[in-house]
Write a protein that holds these residues in place. Structure first.
Motif, mmCIF file in Angstrom:
data_model
loop_
_atom_site.group_PDB
_atom_site.id
_atom_site.type_symbol
_atom_site.label_atom_id
_atom_site.label_comp_id
_atom_site.label_asym_id
_atom_site.label_seq_id
_atom_site.Cartn_x
_atom_site.Cartn_y
_atom_site.Cartn_z
ATOM 1 N N LEU A 180 1.736 -0.216 -5.862
ATOM 2 C CA LEU A 180 2.541 0.678 -5.028
ATOM 3 C C LEU A 180 2.876 1.953 -5.784
ATOM 4 C CD1 LEU A 180 3.845 1.065 -2.272
ATOM 5 C CD2 LEU A 180 5.893 -0.047 -3.167
ATOM 6 N N THR A 216 8.223 -3.097 -3.268
ATOM 7 C CA THR A 216 9.155 -2.212 -2.577
ATOM 8 C C THR A 216 10.503 -2.192 -3.292
ATOM 9 O OG1 THR A 216 8.053 -2.671 -0.490
ATOM 10 C CG2 THR A 216 10.261 -1.731 -0.361
ATOM 11 N N CYS A 226 0.469 -4.046 0.014
ATOM 12 C CA CYS A 226 1.472 -4.338 -1.021
ATOM 13 C C CYS A 226 2.616 -5.179 -0.452
ATOM 14 C CB CYS A 226 2.017 -3.044 -1.630
ATOM 15 S SG CYS A 226 0.849 -2.213 -2.704
ATOM 16 N N GLY A 264 0.301 0.538 1.464
ATOM 17 C CA GLY A 264 1.659 0.397 0.956
ATOM 18 C C GLY A 264 2.450 -0.685 1.661
#
Length: 124
Positions: free
Chosen positions: A54, A84, A76, A72
């Motif tokens: 990320l 995150t 991810c 993303g």
């Protein structure tokens, strides 16, 4: 009008599915080699790899595009939400919001582990 390959639902579905599969199969690789008997190396590896992935994406993609949504949030995010968590922590640190960053990290850890433990104890 979006095509299938720019449709957010499709991109999230595909990326999330690929990420979740990658997480599962990497975990199986580690488990079959008995690398998880004394420490969850597979989870550590997956979380760090997701965070690095990320980070690379954020460094190169300045605006949200269908590709960032797929890679993303989808890939991810399906691979690990730890990525995150790391990005949000870093964004607070970059803005010199150290207290918020540390509070977020501690609250996430304590509430996450505490919530899991409470659910197990209540439902077991």
């Amino acid at each position: 009008m979006s095509t299938l390959f720019t449709n957010p639902c499709f991109l999230l579905f595909l990326g999330g599915g690929l990420g979740a599969n990658a997480r599962y199969w990497i975990g199986e690789y580690f488990k079959h080699r008995h690398l998880t008997d004394t420490f969850p190396w597979h989870t550590l590896f997956i979380n760090v790899l997701g965070a690095v992935g990320l980070g690379v994406l954020v460094a190169f993609m300045k605006t949200r595009t269908p590709l960032t949504l797929f890679l993303g949030v989808g890939l991810c995010g399906g691979f690990t939400t730890f990525s995150t968590f790391c990005l949000e922590s870093w964004e607070m640190i970059e803005k010199d919001r150290w207290f918020s960053a540390i509070g977020y990290q501690l609250a996430s850890l304590i509430a996450g582990v505490g919530g899991l433990a409470l659910a197990i104890k209540l439902l077991k």
